[in-house]
Write a protein that holds these residues in place. Sequence first.
Motif, PDB file in Angstrom:
ATOM      1  N   ASP A 198       9.911  25.775 -23.348  1.00  0.00           N
ATOM      2  CA  ASP A 198       9.633  26.894 -24.253  1.00  0.00           C
ATOM      3  C   ASP A 198       9.991  26.535 -25.691  1.00  0.00           C
ATOM      4  O   ASP A 198       9.270  26.894 -26.630  1.00  0.00           O
ATOM      5  CB  ASP A 198      10.412  28.139 -23.822  1.00  0.00           C
ATOM      6  N   ASP A 199      11.075  25.794 -25.880  1.00  0.00           N
ATOM      7  CA  ASP A 199      11.465  25.368 -27.223  1.00  0.00           C
ATOM      8  C   ASP A 199      10.475  24.355 -27.781  1.00  0.00           C
ATOM      9  O   ASP A 199      10.131  24.386 -28.973  1.00  0.00           O
ATOM     10  CB  ASP A 199      12.867  24.760 -27.204  1.00  0.00           C
ATOM     11  N   VAL A 200      10.037  23.451 -26.923  1.00  0.00           N
ATOM     12  CA  VAL A 200       9.067  22.436 -27.364  1.00  0.00           C
ATOM     13  C   VAL A 200       7.789  23.100 -27.860  1.00  0.00           C
ATOM     14  O   VAL A 200       7.274  22.777 -28.933  1.00  0.00           O
ATOM     15  CB  VAL A 200       8.761  21.449 -26.223  1.00  0.00           C
ATOM     16  N   VAL A 201       7.261  24.028 -27.076  1.00  0.00           N
ATOM     17  CA  VAL A 201       6.000  24.689 -27.440  1.00  0.00           C
ATOM     18  C   VAL A 201       6.174  25.509 -28.717  1.00  0.00           C
ATOM     19  O   VAL A 201       5.331  25.469 -29.620  1.00  0.00           O
ATOM     20  CB  VAL A 201       5.506  25.581 -26.293  1.00  0.00           C
ATOM     21  N   ALA A 202       7.274  26.225 -28.820  1.00  0.00           N
ATOM     22  CA  ALA A 202       7.489  27.101 -29.974  1.00  0.00           C
ATOM     23  C   ALA A 202       7.620  26.328 -31.278  1.00  0.00           C
ATOM     24  O   ALA A 202       7.254  26.836 -32.346  1.00  0.00           O
ATOM     25  CB  ALA A 202       8.739  27.947 -29.747  1.00  0.00           C
ATOM     26  N   THR A 203       8.119  25.104 -31.211  1.00  0.00           N
ATOM     27  CA  THR A 203       8.365  24.329 -32.436  1.00  0.00           C
ATOM     28  C   THR A 203       7.379  23.189 -32.641  1.00  0.00           C
ATOM     29  O   THR A 203       7.493  22.449 -33.621  1.00  0.00           O
ATOM     30  CB  THR A 203       9.786  23.736 -32.403  1.00  0.00           C
ATOM     31  N   PHE A 204       6.403  23.039 -31.735  1.00  0.00           N
ATOM     32  CA  PHE A 204       5.548  21.850 -31.793  1.00  0.00           C
ATOM     33  C   PHE A 204       4.739  21.786 -33.083  1.00  0.00           C
ATOM     34  O   PHE A 204       4.603  20.713 -33.678  1.00  0.00           O
ATOM     35  CB  PHE A 204       4.608  21.805 -30.581  1.00  0.00           C
ATOM     36  N   ALA A 205       4.200  22.892 -33.542  1.00  0.00           N
ATOM     37  CA  ALA A 205       3.400  22.873 -34.770  1.00  0.00           C
ATOM     38  C   ALA A 205       4.237  22.405 -35.954  1.00  0.00           C
ATOM     39  O   ALA A 205       3.779  21.593 -36.783  1.00  0.00           O
ATOM     40  CB  ALA A 205       2.814  24.256 -35.040  1.00  0.00           C
ATOM     41  N   ASP A 206       5.474  22.885 -36.059  1.00  0.00           N
ATOM     42  CA  ASP A 206       6.348  22.467 -37.163  1.00  0.00           C
ATOM     43  C   ASP A 206       6.717  20.999 -37.032  1.00  0.00           C
ATOM     44  O   ASP A 206       6.757  20.264 -38.029  1.00  0.00           O
ATOM     45  CB  ASP A 206       7.620  23.314 -37.170  1.00  0.00           C
ATOM     46  N   ARG A 207       6.978  20.551 -35.825  1.00  0.00           N
ATOM     47  CA  ARG A 207       7.316  19.140 -35.632  1.00  0.00           C
ATOM     48  C   ARG A 207       6.127  18.236 -35.945  1.00  0.00           C
ATOM     49  O   ARG A 207       6.301  17.148 -36.507  1.00  0.00           O
ATOM     50  CB  ARG A 207       7.781  18.905 -34.195  1.00  0.00           C
ATOM     51  N   ALA A 208       4.939  18.692 -35.574  1.00  0.00           N
ATOM     52  CA  ALA A 208       3.746  17.901 -35.869  1.00  0.00           C
ATOM     53  C   ALA A 208       3.545  17.756 -37.374  1.00  0.00           C
ATOM     54  O   ALA A 208       3.144  16.693 -37.864  1.00  0.00           O
ATOM     55  CB  ALA A 208       2.521  18.532 -35.224  1.00  0.00           C
ATOM     56  N   ALA A 209       3.820  18.826 -38.112  1.00  0.00           N
ATOM     57  CA  ALA A 209       3.668  18.777 -39.566  1.00  0.00           C
ATOM     58  C   ALA A 209       4.713  17.889 -40.220  1.00  0.00           C
ATOM     59  O   ALA A 209       4.466  17.289 -41.270  1.00  0.00           O
ATOM     60  CB  ALA A 209       3.746  20.194 -40.135  1.00  0.00           C
ATOM     61  N   ALA A 210       5.882  17.782 -39.595  1.00  0.00           N
ATOM     62  CA  ALA A 210       6.988  17.042 -40.204  1.00  0.00           C
ATOM     63  C   ALA A 210       7.081  15.599 -39.723  1.00  0.00           C
ATOM     64  O   ALA A 210       7.856  14.817 -40.286  1.00  0.00           O
ATOM     65  CB  ALA A 210       8.303  17.761 -39.900  1.00  0.00           C
ATOM     66  N   SER A 211       6.313  15.229 -38.699  1.00  0.00           N
ATOM     67  CA  SER A 211       6.435  13.906 -38.085  1.00  0.00           C
ATOM     68  C   SER A 211       5.150  13.114 -38.248  1.00  0.00           C
ATOM     69  O   SER A 211       4.063  13.673 -38.381  1.00  0.00           O
ATOM     70  CB  SER A 211       6.765  14.044 -36.594  1.00  0.00           C
ATOM     71  N   ASP A 212       5.280  11.790 -38.204  1.00  0.00           N
ATOM     72  CA  ASP A 212       4.081  10.951 -38.237  1.00  0.00           C
ATOM     73  C   ASP A 212       3.287  11.091 -36.934  1.00  0.00           C
ATOM     74  O   ASP A 212       2.076  11.311 -36.956  1.00  0.00           O
ATOM     75  CB  ASP A 212       4.479   9.484 -38.447  1.00  0.00           C
ATOM     76  N   HIS A 213       3.974  10.955 -35.817  1.00  0.00           N
ATOM     77  CA  HIS A 213       3.316  11.024 -34.516  1.00  0.00           C
ATOM     78  C   HIS A 213       4.227  11.773 -33.563  1.00  0.00           C
ATOM     79  O   HIS A 213       5.398  11.428 -33.407  1.00  0.00           O
ATOM     80  CB  HIS A 213       3.056   9.617 -33.954  1.00  0.00           C
ATOM     81  N   VAL A 214       3.698  12.795 -32.915  1.00  0.00           N
ATOM     82  CA  VAL A 214       4.495  13.550 -31.957  1.00  0.00           C
ATOM     83  C   VAL A 214       3.605  14.013 -30.810  1.00  0.00           C
ATOM     84  O   VAL A 214       2.424  14.317 -31.003  1.00  0.00           O
ATOM     85  CB  VAL A 214       5.194  14.754 -32.640  1.00  0.00           C
ATOM     86  N   GLU A 215       4.158  14.027 -29.616  1.00  0.00           N
ATOM     87  CA  GLU A 215       3.466  14.511 -28.429  1.00  0.00           C
ATOM     88  C   GLU A 215       4.508  14.972 -27.433  1.00  0.00           C
ATOM     89  O   GLU A 215       5.699  14.687 -27.583  1.00  0.00           O
ATOM     90  CB  GLU A 215       2.592  13.417 -27.805  1.00  0.00           C
ATOM     91  N   PHE A 216       4.046  15.692 -26.420  1.00  0.00           N
ATOM     92  CA  PHE A 216       4.991  16.028 -25.362  1.00  0.00           C
ATOM     93  C   PHE A 216       4.290  16.048 -24.013  1.00  0.00           C
ATOM     94  O   PHE A 216       3.071  16.200 -23.915  1.00  0.00           O
ATOM     95  CB  PHE A 216       5.716  17.357 -25.628  1.00  0.00           C
ATOM     96  N   TYR A 217       5.110  15.852 -22.985  1.00  0.00           N
ATOM     97  CA  TYR A 217       4.666  15.924 -21.605  1.00  0.00           C
ATOM     98  C   TYR A 217       5.426  17.063 -20.927  1.00  0.00           C
ATOM     99  O   TYR A 217       6.631  17.223 -21.134  1.00  0.00           O
ATOM    100  CB  TYR A 217       4.967  14.620 -20.861  1.00  0.00           C
ATOM    101  N   TRP A 218       4.716  17.829 -20.122  1.00  0.00           N
ATOM    102  CA  TRP A 218       5.362  18.877 -19.349  1.00  0.00           C
ATOM    103  C   TRP A 218       5.186  18.579 -17.874  1.00  0.00           C
ATOM    104  O   TRP A 218       4.086  18.297 -17.402  1.00  0.00           O
ATOM    105  CB  TRP A 218       4.765  20.241 -19.663  1.00  0.00           C
ATOM    106  N   PHE A 219       6.305  18.633 -17.148  1.00  0.00           N
ATOM    107  CA  PHE A 219       6.269  18.445 -15.711  1.00  0.00           C
ATOM    108  C   PHE A 219       6.043  19.805 -15.045  1.00  0.00           C
ATOM    109  O   PHE A 219       6.939  20.657 -15.082  1.00  0.00           O
ATOM    110  CB  PHE A 219       7.590  17.848 -15.219  1.00  0.00           C
ATOM    111  N   PRO A 220       4.856  20.056 -14.479  1.00  0.00           N
ATOM    112  CA  PRO A 220       4.635  21.327 -13.787  1.00  0.00           C
ATOM    113  C   PRO A 220       5.722  21.592 -12.747  1.00  0.00           C
ATOM    114  O   PRO A 220       6.299  20.658 -12.180  1.00  0.00           O
ATOM    115  CB  PRO A 220       3.263  21.141 -13.130  1.00  0.00           C
TER     116      PRO A 220
END
Length: 437
Positions: free
Chosen positions: A198-220
């Motif tokens: 939940d934290d990853v999803v909520a902050t992903f847009a901000d992290r993408a804007a602040a980082s050169d390359h960012v991605e995440f994996y979610w384990f169902p």
Amino acid sequence: MTRPGGTWTNWGRTESVRPARVEYPATPDAVRRSVLAARTRGLPVKAVGAGHSFSGIAVAPGVLLDLSDLTGLVRVDRERRLATFRAGTRLHRIPKLLAPYGLAMANLGDIDRQSISGAISTGTHGTGAAFGGIATQVAGVTLVTGEGEFLTVDDTENADLLPAVALGLGALGILVEVTLRLVPAFVLHAVEHPEPIDDVVATFADRAAASDHVEFYWFPHTDVGLLKTNTRLPESAVRHPLPRVAKFLDEELLSNGVFTAVCALGRAVPAITPPLSRLAAKVTGRREYTDASTAVFTQHRGVRFREMEYAVPAERLAEAFDAVRALIDERRYRVSFPIEVRIAASDDLWLSTASGRATGYIAVHRYWRENPATYFEPIEELLRTFDGRPHWGKMHTRTADDLRPAYPRFDDFTALRDRLDPDRVFRNRYLRRVLGE
């Protein structure tokens, strides 16, 4: 790949064909002769690289042109940071070819087994809000048209066609040379760690804007996401690569060997998939290292799988991902593979999944011995409601009729196809489905 008389099968084991002929051209002239001969015989002709597409885009029922021998560096313009490669050159060979010139590709995906022509023709991409897919690095191409003529497209010849031929699906001609726009060689500082999803999803847009390359994996079946961030540093930066033993344990023993066993066990006994996923999330550790860009971008994937990936507007990525999570819970799917989420900059390529909009990507996978349809198709239907566009080289069910509204330049592309391949020499069933007759 097989020798003449055999059956060609792609890496994901989703497509196979017994071509009428298999040829191995080693020069652009040899490709041209093959196309002319196929026209004379009334046979369709398709070029094949590494076979890493999960869709039927490279299936060649007539003449299969295996580009394994059409490889290597043709020329380098160090001042303009341009390099021209034969079309069959594999991505993993490019770093060594560029090393003497201090140059590198600006961005890569996480697999580098593909040929350069296959990677750009299907829209292969990496991640990074300021970076487009690999096809956006194309400065020019030379191809053989459906009438057997060479066509050069670059900033001095036919420049208006570059946004089409840089990502042409193999429908406009056979690529024989590809010129890439490069950057000075660089290293990446990689940080990987688990966080609550939940934290990853909520902050992903901000992290993408602040980082050169960012991605995440979610384990169902878990509440854990693995966040990966790469920061670009000059080539002179001090490197702290992963220790060889630690890399072997993480990427070969766990990610490939153990994960293969987990997938096979989950297929045999689906009920144990959720606890196995929770265990995988727990043993996923933190890593931090600095190494050459290509060593960080790419990894060895030993577990065979099948994949579908959809591109959605970046501003709707979090909403779309949450909808996928909810669907998995609602349908009670048992999913052993993590879901991968990435991002890319807007571009102007006619059939790019990021054409005209900043884009987020959601990729779902299935172990290759499992039927993916019951999992992929409902997710595809869901992501279409988010104005989703399918990755051309991955599994999907879309057709020309419903793809046309998704791409403003779709009709321009098909008109150019009429011009460069009026007799549909490069036809196959996939292109007929996604582009029309």
